[in-house]
Scaffold this active site. Structure first.
Site, PDB file in Angstrom:
ATOM      1  N   ASP A  86     -40.141  32.909 -14.311  1.00 33.78           N
ATOM      2  CA  ASP A  86     -40.751  31.657 -13.878  1.00 33.78           C
ATOM      3  C   ASP A  86     -39.795  31.036 -12.852  1.00 33.78           C
ATOM      4  OD1 ASP A  86     -42.801  29.253 -15.679  1.00 33.78           O
ATOM      5  OD2 ASP A  86     -42.338  29.462 -13.550  1.00 33.78           O
TER       6      ASP A  86
HETATM    7  C1  GLC Z   1     -44.193  26.911 -12.264  1.00 31.30           C
HETATM    8  C2  GLC Z   1     -44.966  27.357 -13.491  1.00 31.30           C
HETATM    9  C3  GLC Z   1     -45.587  28.711 -13.356  1.00 31.30           C
HETATM   10  C4  GLC Z   1     -45.917  28.968 -11.908  1.00 31.30           C
HETATM   11  C5  GLC Z   1     -44.607  29.052 -11.142  1.00 31.30           C
HETATM   12  C6  GLC Z   1     -44.838  29.288  -9.648  1.00 31.30           C
HETATM   13  O1  GLC Z   1     -43.081  26.165 -12.632  1.00 31.30           O
HETATM   14  O2  GLC Z   1     -44.307  27.295 -14.742  1.00 31.30           O
HETATM   15  O3  GLC Z   1     -46.743  28.753 -14.194  1.00 31.30           O
HETATM   16  O4  GLC Z   1     -46.641  30.186 -11.782  1.00 31.30           O
HETATM   17  O5  GLC Z   1     -43.808  27.891 -11.331  1.00 31.30           O
HETATM   18  O6  GLC Z   1     -45.503  28.207  -9.092  1.00 31.30           O
END
Ligand code: GLC
Length: 743
Positions: free
Chosen positions: A269
């Site tokens: 993440d």
């Molecule tokens: C965010 C989210 C995730 C997302 C990623 C990219 O913080 O937790 O679900 O896909 O970052 O945007």
């Protein structure tokens, strides 16, 4: 929708391997680390200039960029100027639509129709790919049993069987029959795993789940995604049992690859590799890079930790080059399968053609119609008459495009939904449909994303005097109408990431306004636009008609009008339990029995200050017609361990209009190596019945449905025990037979 496929040949497994090895043979260590690096393309994100990083071969993927022309500019640098000429993967969160916005995933789960989700993600993929995106960070597969958790909106609710069905359907929708299918993108099963069980429903907070709960409840949607061929996984942010998911070998290697045989790659993440230091797990960035890569995390999303430390770790012998190369191969294989080497660029005229396709709007409207749940319809107030001449639409969300399209909009997207007000006005041409928003609602603490993203949807806050004036204007407007449609709930930024709430009440003065309007003594319909269960206790007793519309997307206003005026008979069912209070959360139906079950004479509410029964149970939803479910039979009253039985029930439309019923089958194992939940969904089917029509619905129960992962045994087991079987229209089903599993 015809899924025209180009004939672009998808390489065979052998061809993929051969091409990957040829690429590996000409890459330096720095370029290999570059492929494990995803960089931010967004202006709001501080970091090195993307073009320069790409030119040096320092990135394999770009996220948070949504600009077809810029995609081609950066791709040209990668393909023509970087050392190994490897194309980039462009990625973005396309969660429920790219330009045509579909109902939020929690709403699509309310349809209990996986084809709704598959068709929605097919359209989303077609539009996203036409824009130049290759990879979406979806589907989100986190089981959510705590309505305070804002990200409940992004998933399929509280149940592993419904969640698994929606997971597989979304992977098929995003990816097509196989990775590399034209007009499709790579999907990403996220957030692995257990994210929805954060303490207190507080987003990002630690999660403690025993292995039995992980394996019986939180893993099944992810397993279903692997079986459906999902190309990538995303590791979750939080600590799971004191080990951050992004440094968690049990999750990323032992289970995902060792047990499930996942062959794709895992991305962290956002910033999660670097976060391992903040979480008190890694001593420093070098330690974080070493432990994340060693745990099985292939790509670092935007933290810069891999590019800073991995090469050094290999050069000083701490990490083996082979570990790096294993991760690189997984990423290159996806790029080869996706045809990026043959077609790295995007036709900049394509998106306009694709988003204009009429079937996209039609699909969005159908998905919204099938996602809505009728919670109440006292005195059959609904459907409303088409000859109404004096209607008022009241509430802060009635004309809100943001609230109608909902949470998790694509970065850079400008909401353009048909609002509830517009949908009702379109339905009543020539009628003066009155409107008053009443007091605005907004978060107490602004969303960090509103500050980061352009076009923040947080309105300026009204002064108390302005709010009071708006309140009185709304009452006065309602006073002049024959029928009032109240549109209340949450703003789009009140659910989603970093959007947990300590309350499940209607924000602001909405309930006060609702009470004042109902006190006028006229027919009132409540339409809810929201991303989580809400504790609408007063409305549930005092408002005759309540439609849970969730966040229904671009065509939401038309779909709501279709239902309110009877063109469509609602058939959705709740994929989550609605608690009476936030303090009851987490509240879910599949709980083990206590020594004082709710049906025992000794039972008293667990709290002395009110009932703990749900406001609305899992699986609940009404219709404009009525159904009966009868004649429940099992093909045998006994079955040997490992054997299967077929359970059937007859469903009859006993009303006067056609409608859909979702028939649900629940089991309860009455004793065993472990205690088992008092009810577990093990089968469901949504079917359409004409008035008087009868259909027999079959369900199969075998070792998969009757087995479980046992705490006592430490493995998957099936017990020779007695089972209750229920079939009905929600999780309180009463139609019952017994089944004995024998040795
Ligand atoms: C965010 C989210 C995730 C997302 C990623 C990219 O913080 O937790 O679900 O896909 O970052 O945007």
């Amino acid at each position: 929708m015809n899924n025209k496929m180009n004939t672009q040949a998808i390489p065979t497994e052998a061809e993929v391997v051969a091409r990957v090895e040829a690429l590996m043979g000409r890459m330096s260590l720095e370029e290999k680390v570059g492929q494990l690096t995803q960089i931010a393309g967004a202006p709001f994100f501080p970091g090195p200039e993307p073009a320069e990083v790409i030119r040096q071969g320092g990135a394999g993927s770009v996220l948070w960029l949504n600009d077809t022309q810029q995609f081609n500019v950066l791709q040209k640098i990668a393909v023509e100027e970087s050392p190994s000429k490897i194309p980039l993967l462009f990625a973005l969160d396309v969660i429920h639509g790219y330009r045509t916005i579909f109902p939020v995933p929690l709403a699509m789960a309310s349809s209990w129709d996986p084809s709704v989700a598959e068709r929605a993600q097919t359209v989303a993929a077609r539009e996203a790919r036409a824009a130049g995106l290759h990879w979406t960070f979806g589907p989100m597969l986190d089981i959510a049993r705590d309505a305070r958790w804002g990200r409940i909106v992004e998933g399929a609710g509280e149940d592993p069987v419904l969640g698994a069905a929606m997971a597989a359907a979304q992977v098929r929708g995003f990816q097509g029959p196989s990775l590399g299918t034209p007009e499709h993108v790579v999907a990403c099963a996220k957030h692995f795993a257990g994210y929805g069980a954060a303490d207190g429903g507080r987003d990002y907070d630690p999660v403690y789940l025993p292995e039995s709960r992980l394996r019986n409840v939180y893993f099944p949607p992810f397993q279903a995604a692997v079986k459906a061929g999902v190309g990538t996984f995303m590791s979750a942010y939080m600590d799971l049992n004191d080990v951050p998911a992004s440094g968690n070998r049990f999750l990323l290697s032992d289970v995902l690859r060792g047990e499930w045989g996942f062959k794709g790659f895992v991305v962290s993440d956002a910033m999660a590799v670097g976060n391992l230091v903040i979480e008190g797990f890694a001593r420093d960035g070098r330690d974080a890079a070493l432990r994340a890569l060693s745990a099985g995390l292939d790509m670092d999303m935007a933290s810069g930790t891999y590019p800073q430390y991995l090469a050094g770790l290999v050069e000083d012998g701490t990490l083996k080059l082979a570990d790096i190369e294993t991760a690189v191969r997984r990423i290159l294989a996806i790029k080869v399968r996706m045809g990026l080497f043959e077609q790295p660029y995007t036709d900049e005229a394509k998106l306009a053609q694709v988003v204009a396709l009429p079937e996209h709007c039609q699909e969005a409207r159908l998905a919204a119609q099938r996602s809505m749940v009728l919670l109440r319809n006292e005195g059959r107030l609904l459907p409303l008459s088409n000859s109404l001449t004096n209607v008022a639409v009241i509430g802060p969300l009635a004309d809100s495009m943001e609230a109608t399209e909902g949470s998790w909009m694509v970065f850079g997207h400008t909401p353009a939904a048909v609002t509830v007000l517009e949908g009702i006005r379109a339905r009543l041409p020539g009628v003066k449909v009155k409107y008053a928003p009443g007091p605005e609602i907004c978060r107490d603490i602004p969303s960090l994303f509103d500050e980061m993203m352009p076009g923040s949807n947080e309105k300026a806050v009204q002064t108390p005097e302005q709010a009071e004036a708006a309140f009185q204007e709304a009452i006065a407007t309602a006073h002049t109408a024959d029928v009032i449609v109240m549109v209340l709930g949450e703003n789009a930024n009140m659910a989603g990431e970093a959007a947990s709430r300590a309350s499940l009440d209607l924000p602001g003065r909405q309930e006060e306004l609702l009470k004042a309007v109902v006190a006028l003594g006229k027919p009132v319909v409540l339409v809810l636009l929201n991303g989580r269960p809400l504790s609408i206790n007063w409305a549930a007793e005092n408002v005759p008609a309540i439609l849970e519309a969730w966040e229904p997307g671009s065509e939401g206003g038309h779909a709501i009008a279709d239902i309110l005026f009877g063109d469509v008979n609602p058939g959705g069912k709740l994929p989550v339990t609605f608690p009476r209070k936030a303090s009851h959360a987490p509240l879910y139906y599949a709980r083990d029995l206590s020594h004082q079950p709710e049906d025992s004479p000794m039972y008293r509410s667990r709290y002395w200050d009110g009932p703990t029964t749900p406001l609305y149970p899992f699986g609940y939803g009404l219709s404009y017609t009525t159904f009966s479910i009868s004649n429940l039979k099992a093909s045998a009253s006994q079955v040997k361990l490992g054997g299967s039985v077929t359970v059937t029930a007859d469903v009859t439309n006993t009303g006067s209009v056609a409608g859909d019923e979702v028939v649900q089958l629940y089991i309860h194992q009455k004793a065993g190596r472990d205690s088992r939940p008092m009810r577990e969904l093990k089968g469901f089917e949504r079917l359409t019945l004409q008035p008087g029509e009868v259909k027999t619905v079959p369900f199969s129960l075998g070792p998969t449905e009757l087995g479980y992962w046992s705490t006592n045994a430490g493995k998957w087991v099936q017990d020779a025990e007695a089972f209750d079987i229920w079939v009905g229209a929600d999780s309180l089903a009463t139609l019952h037979v017994e089944l004995a599993v024998t040795r």
